[in-house]
Design a protein around this motif. Structure first.
Motif, mmCIF file in Angstrom:
data_model
loop_
_atom_site.group_PDB
_atom_site.id
_atom_site.type_symbol
_atom_site.label_atom_id
_atom_site.label_comp_id
_atom_site.label_asym_id
_atom_site.label_seq_id
_atom_site.Cartn_x
_atom_site.Cartn_y
_atom_site.Cartn_z
ATOM 1 N N GLN A 15 9.204 -26.314 17.449
ATOM 2 C CA GLN A 15 9.599 -25.042 16.950
ATOM 3 C C GLN A 15 9.057 -24.177 18.370
ATOM 4 O O GLN A 15 9.401 -23.279 18.796
ATOM 5 C CB GLN A 15 8.732 -24.623 15.930
ATOM 6 C CG GLN A 15 9.565 -25.308 14.540
ATOM 7 C CD GLN A 15 8.950 -25.518 13.409
ATOM 8 O OE1 GLN A 15 7.604 -25.162 13.309
ATOM 9 N NE2 GLN A 15 9.372 -25.689 12.052
ATOM 10 N N PRO B 193 17.869 -21.785 14.758
ATOM 11 C CA PRO B 193 17.497 -21.081 13.558
ATOM 12 C C PRO B 193 15.972 -21.126 13.018
ATOM 13 O O PRO B 193 15.628 -20.262 12.380
ATOM 14 C CB PRO B 193 18.093 -22.305 12.499
ATOM 15 C CG PRO B 193 19.227 -22.784 13.323
ATOM 16 C CD PRO B 193 18.699 -22.815 14.646
ATOM 17 N N ALA B 194 15.078 -21.900 13.690
ATOM 18 C CA ALA B 194 13.795 -21.964 13.076
ATOM 19 C C ALA B 194 13.161 -20.681 14.102
ATOM 20 O O ALA B 194 12.045 -20.106 13.087
ATOM 21 C CB ALA B 194 12.744 -23.267 13.879
ATOM 22 N N GLU C 246 14.354 -17.597 13.816
ATOM 23 C CA GLU C 246 14.706 -16.722 12.673
ATOM 24 C C GLU C 246 13.806 -17.004 11.455
ATOM 25 O O GLU C 246 13.055 -16.124 10.838
ATOM 26 C CB GLU C 246 15.942 -16.539 12.136
ATOM 27 C CG GLU C 246 16.494 -15.782 11.348
ATOM 28 C CD GLU C 246 17.937 -15.409 10.990
ATOM 29 O OE1 GLU C 246 18.508 -14.479 10.481
ATOM 30 O OE2 GLU C 246 18.455 -16.471 11.186
ATOM 31 N N LYS C 247 13.648 -18.339 10.990
ATOM 32 C CA LYS C 247 13.129 -18.542 9.783
ATOM 33 C C LYS C 247 11.500 -18.286 10.062
ATOM 34 O O LYS C 247 10.894 -17.628 9.070
ATOM 35 C CB LYS C 247 12.966 -19.925 9.563
ATOM 36 C CG LYS C 247 12.285 -20.539 8.343
ATOM 37 C CD LYS C 247 12.586 -22.290 8.244
ATOM 38 C CE LYS C 247 12.018 -22.462 6.917
ATOM 39 N NZ LYS C 247 12.264 -24.057 6.798
ATOM 40 N N PHE C 248 11.005 -18.314 11.178
ATOM 41 C CA PHE C 248 9.571 -18.057 11.331
ATOM 42 C C PHE C 248 9.142 -16.830 12.054
ATOM 43 O O PHE C 248 8.070 -16.767 12.928
ATOM 44 C CB PHE C 248 8.705 -19.492 11.886
ATOM 45 C CG PHE C 248 8.828 -20.545 11.286
ATOM 46 C CD1 PHE C 248 8.181 -20.951 10.003
ATOM 47 C CD2 PHE C 248 9.718 -21.642 11.523
ATOM 48 C CE1 PHE C 248 8.101 -21.996 9.225
ATOM 49 C CE2 PHE C 248 9.930 -22.822 10.903
ATOM 50 C CZ PHE C 248 9.011 -22.957 10.009
ATOM 51 N N TRP C 249 10.065 -15.903 11.891
ATOM 52 C CA TRP C 249 10.091 -14.700 12.801
ATOM 53 C C TRP C 249 8.554 -14.052 12.804
ATOM 54 O O TRP C 249 8.164 -13.615 13.556
ATOM 55 C CB TRP C 249 11.098 -13.769 12.463
ATOM 56 C CG TRP C 249 11.267 -12.629 13.154
ATOM 57 C CD1 TRP C 249 11.174 -11.099 12.668
ATOM 58 C CD2 TRP C 249 11.884 -12.369 14.477
ATOM 59 N NE1 TRP C 249 11.492 -10.329 13.665
ATOM 60 C CE2 TRP C 249 12.093 -11.098 14.845
ATOM 61 C CE3 TRP C 249 12.032 -13.446 15.533
ATOM 62 C CZ2 TRP C 249 12.500 -10.642 16.115
ATOM 63 C CZ3 TRP C 249 12.377 -13.109 16.748
ATOM 64 C CH2 TRP C 249 12.725 -11.716 17.101
#
Length: 241
Positions: free
Chosen positions: A144, A127-128, A130-133
């Motif tokens: 990460q 998920p990280a 996508e979060k930090f795309w």
């Protein structure tokens, strides 16, 4: 044991004046996760780099899916569906997470052309990512960055993933995330060769195991067998445990 996707037969590697690999024999069964273990300096990273053609074998034979790749250049080996995540992860720090992923997606000219379903699958694993795309990759934490490195290696379908010490320096929660993700990758049918120092990580994931010492494979077999034999662990790995 399943049919081997990758086989090394009597592989020697010299780096300058140094003779690092001394006749490595290794089989990586198709569709399984093979752990490559051993003390520091045993030759594990050299084995991975030799498979990828980054260092050339001075003797012996490496075959991938029955094809001899011993003398092939690295781009040609990668073109056969092999992805390599080095110990330093190889992240482009000045690029965003999206740009790092795009560089690995050779069939896409922009991020919108990356396979949407595959990207959703990768986001479900990590998920990280996508979060930090849209964040600079250099600003990510160590865990990460490792997630990005593995995500980048699977942004296109691969036959074989070769990964060097993915749990090194990571917090336990991140390691558990990695274990779950590699388990899902294995279930998807990807063959994985993974160098690891964390024995708990290794025994939770590995199907088969090979242990290196002094540039040779000194033990090969099932991971479960090694995980249950503490005396064998101590004799093969010593303080690495």
């Amino acid at each position: 044991m399943n049919e081997s996707l990758l086989t090394l037969e009597g592989v020697h590697t010299h780096i300058g004046a140094y003779h690092i690999l001394h006749g490595v024999d290794l089989q990586v069964p198709r569709g399984q996760l093979t752990m490559l273990l051993g003390r520091n300096g045993a030759g594990k990273t050299t084995t991975l780099r030799t498979i990828m053609g980054l260092w050339k074998a001075s003797r012996g034979r490496i075959t991938l899916d029955g094809q001899d790749i011993t003398a092939q250049p690295t781009p040609q080996i990668a073109g056969r569906g092999v992805a390599y995540v080095p110990e330093n992860m190889g992240i482009f720090a000045d690029l965003t997470v999206r740009e790092n992923m795009l560089l690995a997606a050779r069939s896409a000219k922009n991020a919108d052309q990356i396979d949407e379903q595959r990207l959703k699958w990768i986001f479900s694993l990590f998920p990280a990512v996508e979060k930090f795309w849209n964040h600079p990759a250099g600003k990510l934490s160590g865990g990460q960055k490792q997630m990005l490195a593995v995500s980048r290696s699977i942004v296109e379908p691969r036959e074989l993933l070769i990964i060097d010490e993915p749990s090194k320096g990571l917090a336990p929660a991140i390691i558990n995330n990695m274990i779950e993700a590699f388990g899902e990758l294995k279930r998807s049918g990807v063959t994985i060769l993974l160098v690891e120092q964390n024995f708990n990580f290794a025994k939770r994931l590995g199907d088969t195991v090979a242990v290196m010492d002094n540039g040779q494979i000194v033990h090969a077999g099932g991971m479960e067998e090694l995980a249950e034999d503490e005396e064998l662990q101590h004799s093969l790995l010593g303080l690495a445990l």
